[in-house]
Motif scaffolding. Structure first.
Motif, short mmCIF file in Angstrom:
data_model
loop_
_atom_site.label_atom_id
_atom_site.label_comp_id
_atom_site.label_asym_id
_atom_site.label_seq_id
_atom_site.Cartn_x
_atom_site.Cartn_y
_atom_site.Cartn_z
N SER A 324 0.82 -1.21 0.00
CA SER A 324 0.00 0.00 0.00
C SER A 324 0.86 1.26 0.00
N GLY A 327 3.18 1.87 -3.47
CA GLY A 327 2.56 2.02 -4.78
C GLY A 327 2.00 0.74 -5.37
N ILE A 329 -0.80 -0.90 -4.58
CA ILE A 329 -2.11 -1.02 -3.94
C ILE A 329 -2.94 -2.17 -4.54
N GLU A 330 -2.78 -2.43 -5.83
CA GLU A 330 -3.54 -3.52 -6.47
C GLU A 330 -3.10 -4.88 -5.95
N GLY A 355 -3.20 4.26 0.91
CA GLY A 355 -2.91 3.98 -0.49
C GLY A 355 -4.06 4.38 -1.39
N TYR A 356 -5.29 4.07 -0.98
CA TYR A 356 -6.45 4.42 -1.78
C TYR A 356 -6.68 5.93 -1.80
N LYS A 358 -4.33 8.18 -1.73
CA LYS A 358 -3.36 8.72 -2.69
C LYS A 358 -3.86 8.53 -4.12
N LEU A 359 -4.60 7.42 -4.35
CA LEU A 359 -5.15 7.17 -5.68
C LEU A 359 -6.48 7.89 -5.89
N ASP A 361 -9.30 6.89 -4.52
CA ASP A 361 -10.35 5.87 -4.59
C ASP A 361 -10.90 5.58 -3.20
N HIS A 390 -9.44 14.05 1.86
CA HIS A 390 -9.85 14.04 0.45
C HIS A 390 -10.94 15.06 0.17
#
Length: 785
Positions: A324, A327, A329-330, A355-356, A358-359, A361, A390
């Motif tokens: 996470s 980078g 995260i997937e 991590g999400y 930062k993306l 999501d 966010h």
């Protein structure tokens, strides 16, 4: 064929006893039941020795009821019989029943007392375990080494140093300090209680030391930050086990020496005939996460798979955290899909959430959050903070309400995050509700909550409440407390008070950080205190040894620019050791517009647009500068360039909160349901303030139009419409709080001073740079903004 000769009773007794003793290492209960049947058939129930062995197996395999039933059937019992049942109850964790049985013992020996101590320790009742030892010694029963090691473990858990010293005194009197196990427990107790000097004294007196002794000292040195000393102990060891390596690796990781942690892990794999355990892997994966070493983390993951190591618990969470934060995260998400969320801990979830975030999501983060079975306050807080960071303030508020509704008590971090949400919304209503929650929960005195209260009230326009929150901080104020209050005072036009507070902070021995100085320079800027600002800039560099950042340079440029020292501001930019950013050139451009310096303004705008070609503010400021100087043709060309380049100008809005509902207004706004009343009220106010001496500043309308049209545009500026709405919909004497997404113009600033005197109300306007408190015809900024 002859029939087999049945064994004699003594031989059968011996066979049964041997079977029972061996069964403890394998299928104890099953063997015990078979032997039990044979004992009954053979009439061996009168053998106390055999029955005690049988009862012991039941006890140690978790069948306390079987042990108790056997005990009740025994015609003759020994101390071992009583202690066996006592141990069975204690192992089950039922300390009420254990205590009740303990009171029935005809005679209590050291085993009985120690069983009670171990039971209380295992169930987390450490104070009772310590108290039992006191009763034991008063009864004249001498504790064994096993008693003392368990008592010392209980003392370590409670961190009660004074009690630990008393136990140490008893150990000396009993002559057991030379016992390695007892000494190791003493060493651990002093380490956990925060007395490394006594721990070292115990270590130095030990004649015999085992691996546990050295491991404890290494862990202690790491705990207090004595990295080199820990490594020296490590090098002195003749033999090392996995705990030794873990102490070094995790110690480096926890102390921030992550590269060293990875080096030691590599050395362990290369030099030691040991395989890493779950603690080793968790530490090295944490080091990879901190260093963002995605490649090394993947190699460790590959090693885990190759060696067939179980990916669960802390290893799974460490892998999720590593991916996470690096980078991947997937990959982290796929791990969760494969392994499920039953093992997912808060640390792993928080890293995944980060991590999400930062993306961008948050939906996926919410799915993971909803799947967690046992959501504690940390999980709720992590999700709320994610929404807050966010900009999803409504979601943060709704989640907080759900959290409270489910009976979860928010902690200081939750409340601080929610106060930050209120600050971003400039909503004093929400903020006051969170403030009330903090008071009820007792978290009000937390420094983090108090600091957040200062910022929340300041951003909501209530500088008085912010100061009260600052003054009420009971425990030691930290740098953030002082900085928050200094920035708040500066933003509200109390520059001198902000600088006085800064001087008080210095006198109290607290050193400012780089953010404090941003607040100080901002206060100097808005009060026109250029010489003071120069002095503080030198102090920051020479006294506090803080290297100026772009924020500091931009503040100083803004300070010079607002004071009309445009050439000095430009020279300052030229001498900057780092490349000026958009904010720095924007500050100079804004000052050029105010002071109508076209040539320097063009330079600032060109440099700004080189960095950020689609910056609408730069085009607008340059066009407005041309307009202010009567250069209408150049202004039109600049605005045309915006259209050609498809650069969208930021539209000006103002908003006001009335009865927990936010009402937003634009210039010439005709969409509000009360537009007729608003426009009528504004026309009436306009006529009245003109009688009081107000003269519309039509130069603020930066378009080549007729004076009458300019005056109508000025009358319908968004902040004036918001004020008219507030006057219609709030009781007399109510303070109006207006928020604006752009800087307040000269005409609105002058008009609102007259309006405040006309209606007898305080009107607080928050624009992009500061707060303006209008009252009785005056503004807190003293017309310097």
């Amino acid at each position: 064929m002859d029939a087999p000769i049945p064994p004699s009773l003594p031989t059968l007794l011996e066979i049964c006893t041997n079977l029972l003793q061996k069964s403890l290492k394998s299928n104890g209960r099953f063997t015990a039941q078979l032997v039990h049947c044979r004992v009954i058939k053979s009439g061996l129930v009168f053998s106390v020795y055999l029955m005690n062995n049988l009862m012991n197996v039941y006890s140690k395999t978790g069948y306390a009821q079987h042990a108790r039933k056997l005990f009740d059937e025994m015609p003759l019992r020994t101390a071992f019989s009583w202690n066996t049942v006592l141990s069975a109850y204690a192992k089950r964790g039922d300390m009420d029943l254990t205590c009740e049985f303990f009171d029935q013992l005809p005679e209590r020996d050291s085993v009985s007392w120690t069983t009670m101590i171990v039971g209380y320790k295992k169930t987390g009742q450490y104070q009772k375990a310590i108290r039992i030892m006191g009763e034991m010694m008063r009864e004249g029963v001498e504790p064994t080494q096993f008693t003392l090691t368990n008592v010392l473990a209980s003392v370590a858990a409670t961190r009660c140093l004074e009690t630990g010293k008393k136990v140490h005194s008893s150990i000396v009197k009993l002559g057991l300090r030379s016992n390695v196990s007892v000494s190791n427990s003493l060493l651990n107790m002093y380490a956990k209680c925060g007395d490394p000097m006594m721990a070292k004294a115990v270590f130095d007196r030990m004649v015999v030391r085992d691996i546990s002794t050295w491991n404890a000292m290494i862990a202690l040195h790491m705990q207090v930050g004595q990295i080199d000393l820990a490594m020296a102990r490590f090098e002195q060891m003749a033999e090392r086990d996995i705990v030794t390596w873990n102490s070094i690796i995790s110690g480096y990781n926890q102390c921030g020496y992550d590269r060293r942690a990875l080096d030691m892990f590599s050395k362990m794999l290369r030099d030691a005939l040991l395989s890493p355990d779950r603690f080793t892997l968790a530490s090295v994966l944490s080091a990879c996460a901190n260093l963002e070493k995605h490649c090394i983390g993947k190699q460790i993951h590959s090693h885990i798979i190759t060696t067939g190591f179980d990916i669960s618990g802390i290893v799974l969470n460490a892998l999720i955290s590593m991916y996470s934060r690096c980078g991947g995260i997937e990959t982290a998400r796929r791990l969760i899909e494969q392994k499920g969320t039953s093992d997912l801990k808060i640390e792993g979830f928080t890293a995944l959430l980060d991590g999400y975030i930062k993306l961008g999501d948050m939906n996926q983060a919410k799915i993971i959050f909803d799947s967690l079975k046992d959501r504690d306050v940390v999980a709720w807080t992590a999700m709320i903070v994610g929404y807050e960071q966010h900009g999803l303030y409504g979601e943060a508020i709704n989640l907080f309400r759900s959290m409270v509704g489910e009976g979860q008590r928010p902690n200081s971090y939750t409340l601080a995050a929610m106060l930050s949400v209120s600050s971003s919304l400039a909503s004093s209503g929400h903020g006051k509700q969170i403030h009330a929650s903090a008071v009820k929960s007792g978290e009000f005195h937390s420094v983090s909550v108090s600091n957040a209260l200062i910022t929340m009230y300041a951003k909501a326009g209530s500088i008085r409440s912010a100061r009260q929150a600052f003054d009420l901080i009971r425990c030691e104020r930290d740098t953030v407390s002082w900085t928050s209050m200094i920035i708040a005072l500066g933003q509200h036009g109390h520059a001198e008070e902000a600088l006085e507070l800064f001087e008080t902070m210095l006198m109290e021995g607290l050193r400012p950080d780089h953010i404090t100085y941003v607040g100080v320079f901002s206060a100097c800027t808005h009060a026109g205190l250029v010489n003071k600002g120069r002095q503080y800039f030198d102090m920051m560099k020479d006294v506090d040894k803080i290297e100026p950042t772009l924020s500091h340079f931009a503040c100083v440029v803004d300070m010079f620019g607002r004071a009309g020292l445009l050439q000095e501001a430009h020279e300052f930019i030229k001498k900057m050791p780092i490349e000026p950013d958009v904010v720095t050139w924007g500050s100079l451009l804004s000052a050029c517009r105010v002071h109508k310096n076209v040539d320097l303004g063009k330079v600032a705008a060109e440099r700004l647009l080189l960095i950020e070609p689609e910056n609408s503010g730069a085009y607008s400021a340059l066009a407005n500068l041309y307009s202010a100087c009567g250069k209408w043709e150049e202004s039109a060309k600049t605005r045309k360039s915006m259209k050609v380049g498809r650069v969208k100008k930021e539209q000006g809005f103002s908003w006001i909160e009335v009865k927990h509902k936010v009402h937003v207004f634009g210039v010439e706004d005709g969409t509000h349901p009360q537009k007729k009343d608003i426009y009528f009220t504004m026309k009436k106010i306009w006529d009245e303030i003109k009688k009081m001496g107000y003269i519309p500043d039509t130069a603020s309308v930066l378009h080549d139009l007729e004076e009458e049209v300019k005056e109508q545009i000025l009358r319908h500026h968004s902040e004036k419409l918001a004020i008219a709405f507030g006057l219609i919909n709030t009781p007399d004497k109510t303070t109006l709080r207006i928020m604006k997404n752009l800087r307040v113009c000269n005409d609105c600033h002058t008009a609102i001073k007259f309006i405040s005197k006309l209606v007898g109300r305080e009107i607080i306007v928050r624009d992009t740079t500061r707060f303006h408190h209008f009252k009785d015809g005056f503004c807190s900024c003293r017309d310097y903004w």
